[in-house]
Structure formats: structure tokens, C-alpha cells
Scaffold this motif. Sequence first.
Motif, short mmCIF file in Angstrom:
data_model
loop_
_atom_site.label_atom_id
_atom_site.label_comp_id
_atom_site.label_asym_id
_atom_site.label_seq_id
_atom_site.Cartn_x
_atom_site.Cartn_y
_atom_site.Cartn_z
N TYR B 98 0.16 -1.43 0.11
CA TYR B 98 -0.14 0.03 -0.03
C TYR B 98 0.49 1.11 0.42
O TYR B 98 0.66 2.20 -0.84
CB TYR B 98 -0.98 0.12 1.18
N LEU B 99 1.44 1.15 1.26
CA LEU B 99 2.93 2.83 0.71
C LEU B 99 3.22 2.42 -0.39
O LEU B 99 3.67 3.73 -1.12
CB LEU B 99 4.22 2.16 1.92
N HIS B 100 3.90 1.65 -1.47
CA HIS B 100 4.62 1.46 -1.83
C HIS B 100 3.60 1.70 -3.49
O HIS B 100 3.83 3.18 -3.52
CB HIS B 100 4.94 0.14 -2.64
N ASP B 101 2.89 1.11 -3.47
CA ASP B 101 1.69 1.17 -4.74
C ASP B 101 0.98 2.57 -4.49
O ASP B 101 0.57 3.41 -5.90
CB ASP B 101 0.78 -0.31 -4.52
N VAL B 102 0.21 2.82 -3.74
CA VAL B 102 -0.76 3.21 -3.05
C VAL B 102 0.06 5.16 -2.95
O VAL B 102 -0.53 6.27 -3.20
CB VAL B 102 -1.81 3.11 -2.35
N GLN B 103 1.05 5.14 -2.01
CA GLN B 103 1.58 6.59 -1.43
C GLN B 103 2.77 6.44 -1.67
O GLN B 103 3.25 7.56 -1.73
CB GLN B 103 1.05 5.90 0.31
N LYS B 104 3.14 6.04 -3.31
CA LYS B 104 4.60 5.67 -3.84
C LYS B 104 5.29 6.28 -3.39
O LYS B 104 6.36 6.97 -3.46
CB LYS B 104 4.07 7.27 -4.67
N ILE B 105 5.83 5.98 -2.38
CA ILE B 105 6.84 5.80 -1.59
C ILE B 105 7.97 4.46 -1.76
O ILE B 105 7.46 3.51 -2.64
CB ILE B 105 6.45 5.28 0.03
N GLY B 106 9.79 4.77 -2.16
CA GLY B 106 10.58 4.18 -3.02
C GLY B 106 10.91 3.30 -1.98
O GLY B 106 10.42 3.44 -1.01
N GLU B 107 11.43 2.22 -2.68
CA GLU B 107 11.93 1.37 -2.05
C GLU B 107 13.15 0.68 -1.32
O GLU B 107 13.06 0.23 -0.72
CB GLU B 107 12.25 -0.19 -3.30
N ASP B 108 13.51 1.98 -1.33
CA ASP B 108 14.58 2.04 -0.11
C ASP B 108 14.24 3.27 1.03
O ASP B 108 15.26 3.15 1.90
CB ASP B 108 16.03 3.02 -1.27
N GLU B 109 13.12 3.85 1.12
CA GLU B 109 12.75 5.03 1.93
C GLU B 109 12.67 3.53 3.06
O GLU B 109 12.18 2.12 2.68
CB GLU B 109 11.90 5.55 1.66
N PRO B 110 12.68 4.08 4.20
CA PRO B 110 12.79 2.92 5.67
C PRO B 110 11.40 2.59 5.79
O PRO B 110 10.93 4.19 5.86
CB PRO B 110 13.59 3.46 6.95
N VAL B 111 10.94 1.44 6.67
CA VAL B 111 9.33 1.58 7.38
C VAL B 111 10.12 1.31 8.66
O VAL B 111 10.69 0.55 9.00
CB VAL B 111 8.46 0.74 6.14
#
Lengths: 438, 438
Positions: B98-111
Motif C-alpha cells: 500500500y505504501l509503495h503502490d498507493v502512497q508512492k513511497i520508494g523501495e529504499d525508504e525505511p518503514v
Amino acid sequence: MNIVLLSGGSGRRLWPLSNDIRSKQFIKIFETADGGYESMVQRVYRQIKTVDAGASITIATSKTQVSAIHNQLGDGVGISVEPCRRDTFPAIALATAYLHDVQKIGEDEPVVVCPVDPYVEDDYFQMLKRLSEQAESGEANLVLMGIEPTYPSEKYGYILPESTQPISSVHTFREKPDAETAKGYIARGALWNGGVFAYRLGYVLRKARELLGSCDYDDLFDRYEALPKISFDYAVAEAEPKIQVLRFGGQWKDLGTWNTLTEAMSTPTIGEAMLSSSCENVHVVNELNVPIVCMGLRDVVVSASPEGILVSDKELSSGIKPMVDAIRQQIMFAEKSWGSFRVLDVGADSLTIKVTLRPGHAMNYHSHEKRDEIWNVISGEGIVTVDGMVQPVTVGDVITMQAGCRHTVEAITELQLIEVQLGKDISVHDKQKYALEG
Amino acid sequence: MNIVLLSGGSGRRLWPLSNDIRSKQFIKIFETADGGYESMVQRVYRQIKTVDAGASITIATSKTQVSAIHNQLGDGVGISVEPCRRDTFPAIALATAYLHDVQKIGEDEPVVVCPVDPYVEDDYFQMLKRLSEQAESGEANLVLMGIEPTYPSEKYGYILPESTQPISSVHTFREKPDAETAKGYIARGALWNGGVFAYRLGYVLRKARELLGSCDYDDLFDRYEALPKISFDYAVAEAEPKIQVLRFGGQWKDLGTWNTLTEAMSTPTIGEAMLSSSCENVHVVNELNVPIVCMGLRDVVVSASPEGILVSDKELSSGIKPMVDAIRQQIMFAEKSWGSFRVLDVGADSLTIKVTLRPGHAMNYHSHEKRDEIWNVISGEGIVTVDGMVQPVTVGDVITMQAGCRHTVEAITELQLIEVQLGKDISVHDKQKYALEG
């Protein structure tokens, strides 16, 4: 047997089940043979009828209790209504005049007076019959019941008899003593004064004439507010030389606190309640329709009603009065001559209540100055009158009434309404009553 | 900081405030600076924003909590809705997608992933930031928070670190031990596993592809019910060689029982309540609008809501589940996407509820097969639609709706209705929804 039951005032010692408008004697707390519950008033009434099916029972009480008495005992019971609260002598004089003038009972007939709320067995009522017979014999003007003390109580007055015989002349009365003094009385054979006595009707009429200036029912009723506040013990019993006491050794309990009341419950819970196995000596009386769950409690009483919730150590529950006296709240439930109502929701400028009318009963024809009302019929059938227009109503009907409009509803079958009140400053005092036209 | 708050299921351990449809994290029990009260969800949300005003917060939860979350946090918060309950790995995978596809957060960002209901101070959220930074550094694939144990608890899993440094590699995980074993772990420097960890977004996407066959949000969402029930600890953490733990020594409490919850209350009572001076260590949480009076109690919690009343010894309150599991009752209160409702009266063939709609919100357009309904507007303004007919409504208006008729109401200002439902077999399941015409 002619019996006058003195039904005392409201009080908060059994809050939240008793309050300013609901007295402890009307709380349904005693399990009946058919699995239902009866109140103290109902229990005593049933017990008297068991011992003496022909007993003529009159309840001496204030106006505020009349609806509850009719709801619980039916319309057949005699009621001597005190226009306001005086002490016991005016109340007993009025009730005696009521028996004479309204119920046409003769001056030589015996009358027994007894509180409405003793927790006793049938032998107590057998003793009332003997009291009545002894009064009728005319040996004394007044015959008291003396209860054999089980401990040196500081709560009761004491009667010192002349002898230890079952029937004895009274030597003297003693006010509520301290425990040490009480021990001394008991050593001398004293008995508790439970406020139970018998006399021939004419005797109290004469006392009324002498002390209140009249023994006429209508006259006493009209002048009631001006009558002196004096107790029967002080005005009559303590001044009477021809007085006897009958000794009673059976069970007698005064269920005036949660501690004593719960002792009389045959089951630990009334209403929806669950006690964990870790609970010890816990009683629950729940009048709400949601469950109460108790875990790990000891010597505790829990009681819930539309007025509030009490959770108390049983011993300490007798100190409840100052706590609940601090509570000022809307009356949430009341019995009325026509049925009852319960408050469901209190809004800023609205009040929603559930109204239940007994078959054949109707509200007063009335209006409100400051609020509109809506009736939603949820069960039963009835007849609504709004500003003189009469119409039958049944489930699903909605009646809207503007402020000022005159309205009433009569129940044909038991009738239940959701009443929505709308306006600023909604108050029970905003009510004008009218005679119903036609 | 990107943070995913896992908002767990409903439960009855805090009955009567939590139940099948209301989770503990939404109970408003913490006093705020302005004298009001906030829930665990609101407290945690506020704390995160204090530590990191720019934090992007996403709540991973089930559909049933969406209304409560919007009601308490507003419409701005991100929600990853789980179509049904699976275990933590599918939930975290879905939220990450959801963070990646909907909120467009990058793969290198921490969660950072964290439960929604820890009772902690701001230093805990400072630690979450450090966790996030450590994950971003790429030293390890997964960075856990390890909580320094305060006692040998049997309730938590343990993490054994390689060293006692603030940051250490993880040596091994241990399941919930008995107290004796826990003592041994603690002697060896073990930390509690509080279910808090951080990773770079792409890491969990890769794990999802590997273990669930996809890392596409829509795909995971559609296939959610078919995904395996596996925990994140088991599926990912315990199998990961490049894993670190950050040591946290601040206050951390898990408010899962009445005993621990009342410890966190800043005042002994919330809502209308009176405690006698003879009460010791007594807490009351009262959601009803009538007073609770407590006398002579010790170590007791009393809680009342529209669902019921609990009176329990605090220690023993943790054993509540089997007791309340035996209760099968009508839901008496619920939060909905448009506001809330409360049951006021349950009749034989009727149900009366109070409905509160938030401004700008509307119910679904719907009908009932087996019941008629009446709306009595008691406050506010709105627009009612009945079978396509649109009309404005305000205080005093009454709308009657026969079974089968389609209806909805939209609030302009906050709108309150008394809704009277009439029919046999009234059920929440008797509801057909429609698209609103026009």
C-alpha cells in the motif's frame, strides 16, 4: 381483623432502588413461589390475607405513593391519604376516622396498626390477630406488640413489661438507648417497641377529639397541614395507664439498609448478573437490561437502576445517605396512577421517555407551555385526544403535539409509547391540567 | 518517518468498554491537557506527530475499525484495510505494498512497524526514529526494538542479542517462556520483543514476492483471504541473518487488562462517579449518564457502558474473558462511518435507538424487509431521501418509513434522531443497500 399499614416516606438509604419518589417498600426483591418477585408491600399484604382471608386492610400513606400501591396491590385496597407528612398520631387518627366515616367500621371494633415493611413470617400476623382479640376484650385501652430482643440494639425504643408473662401490663417506655443501657434493659426483661399496637376504634377517635379537636374524617383531612406534629407513642401510648404488651418471639427484621435487605434475598442475584466463583457473599440487584459481571469481590452489594449504580461494602452501605444526598438529578423512572415512565435519553433541548399505560387507564388531559411532544406507539392500542379530537391509535402511529395543545391518551390494552419532548428548559413542572371535554 | 501502526482485533478483555465491534485502542481514557479524554490511538498518533511532525502514518487494520479511526483521527490518516484477518506477515506485506503502490513511497525508504497501543512516553517514538535511521543505513535488513525487561514476564517473546551494546546483532529468538526460564534469559541479557521493527520498503516487497507470490497491492488485496496465516516473526525475522536489535530502556506498558489500564489513568474516575473516603485503589470508568457510587471498596475497578457493568478485583480482572464470552447480547453502541448509534430501548417487537450523524455525512441508501421505521429529529439539520423524494429536515420533524421503502439521511450540521424500529424479528442483518439516484 381491621389492619392499618403505615407506609412511610421515601428515602435514599436503598438508593439507587429507592429515591425521592420511590420508597423501599415497593422494590420487588422477594422471590415468589412462581419464580417472580414481589415487594415488601406485596409480601406483607399476601401474608395478612393468608392468615386472615377476610382482613380489611387500609394503607395510611402520602399522595405520592397511591399510584405505586394501586399498581402493586390492585384497586381494591383501602388507602387513607395524608395530605402532607405529619407525625404518626395525626396519621393514625386520620386513618381511624377513615375507617369509621368512610368504611363504616363501628367504634367497638378493634384496629391493628403496623408498619408496612416488617420482614417476618406468618407467625407475626397470627400475633396481630391475637393483638386484635386482646384489644377487643377491653382489658386495656391499648395493646402493644413487644418483640423479644436478639441483641442490645441502639436503633429501637424499649418497652419494660410488669411481668414476663405472654401478656403483661406495661411498666414503662424507654427511648433508644446506647448499647450498654440496652443490655441493662434486656436483663430486666425489656422488649423492642416495633410500632405495632391494637385498640378499639372509638378509643383513638376520643384521643383525636381530645388532642386534635375533631374526629371527623373530612375535618381532619381539611385541617391536616395545621395539625401538630406529634408521635402516637408520645401523645397516646406513654400517657395511657390501661396498656398491655404481648410478647413476640418469632423472626422480625427491619430491612432498612442494603446489608439487612440482601440477607433476606433467597438468591444472590436479581436481574441480569454473573458472579465469578471468586466472589464471596456478593449480592446483585439489577433493574437495567444489560448484564452486571462481578469478579473477585467479597461482602459487596451491587445495585443498578435507571437512577444510578451502587457498589458498596455491605457493612458500610448504611452510610450511603450523605453520598447520594449530593446527587441532584433528573428522576429517571416513576410509577404513575396510569402506569410508569422511564427516561431513555436526555438531550440538550430534548428528552426521550418510554411511557407504559395500564389497560383502561389514561393520563390527565394536559398541555405544556414550553415544549412540543411526539408520541410513537410501539405496542398496544389506545385512544388519543388532542385539542378535543379523538382518534384510536395502534403500533406505528405517530402523534405530534405543539406546545399549548391539550392532549391525553387512554390505554385499551397495555400501551407503550416512545415520547419525544422538544424545547428549551424541559421540566416536569411545565404542565397545565384540564377536565376532559365530552 | 514512514510508520505503519498495526491496529489489532476486537476483544473482550476490557469489557464492557471493548467488545466484538469496539477495540480497546478506541476507548477514551487518557486525560488531555485541555481536560478532555483521548484514546490509545489518539494518544499514539499525537505522540508520533510531536516527535516527527512530518511522519507519514498508515494504520493497518480490518474494515470494522475504519469508521472509528476516521472518527478519532480525521479523514487524513492513511489506512491499509485488510479484507479479513490473516496473521501479521500478510498484514505487513499488504501495508508495505500500500505504501509503495498507493502512497508512492520508494523501495529504499525505511518503514517502521509498531502496534497501535503501546502506553509509552515520547522517548519511545524518538527510538522509532533511530530504528528508522538504522534501517535506512542498510547495515541490516531488519532492525528490531528490544525492550529492557523489568521482570521475568511469561507474556512476551525474548530477543537474545549478541552484545549488550545499544545496537547489536540478534543472536536468537525465544518463544514466551515460563518465569524460571525467563529469569535465565534476562541473566543472559535478553530483551522483550515488543513487535516493533524497521526495514527498507523493498525488503518486505521482496519477501512478499517470495512467500506470497506477489508484491502488488491490488493483487494481494484481491487474494488476501487465500494468503497463508503466518506471523512476521516466524516468516521473516527468525529466518533473517542480517538482523539487528536496538535496546530501549524507557517506560513501556501493555494496557491489555483492566489492572494495567487503570494504572495509566491520571484520575481515579472518568465519567459520573463518587468514591467514599473508605475506598482504596478504586477506579471507575463510567460511560453512562447516571452516577456510580462506590463505598468501602479496595483494589476494585468498576466500568459501565451501554453494553453492561463490570465490578472486579483488579488482579482478577484479567480472567474476564470466559465470563463475558458467555454473554450473548444485542450490540448497544457502535461507531459508524457516518457517526454512531446507541440502543435506548429493546421492546418485544420494537427497538428504539439514538442516531448521531456527523456534519456532511450520510447513511447508506437502504431499506428493510421486515420493519417500519420512524425518525424523530431531536437536534440539527439534514436532508432526508425516502424512495427518491428529497426533503430538508430539522428539529421536530417526523419521517415515517414503511418496510421496503428506501431511505437515507445526510447531516448538514450534527444531526440527532430518535429512530423507532417496529416489526417482528428486528435484526441488523435485515438491510438492503442501494446506490442513491440522482
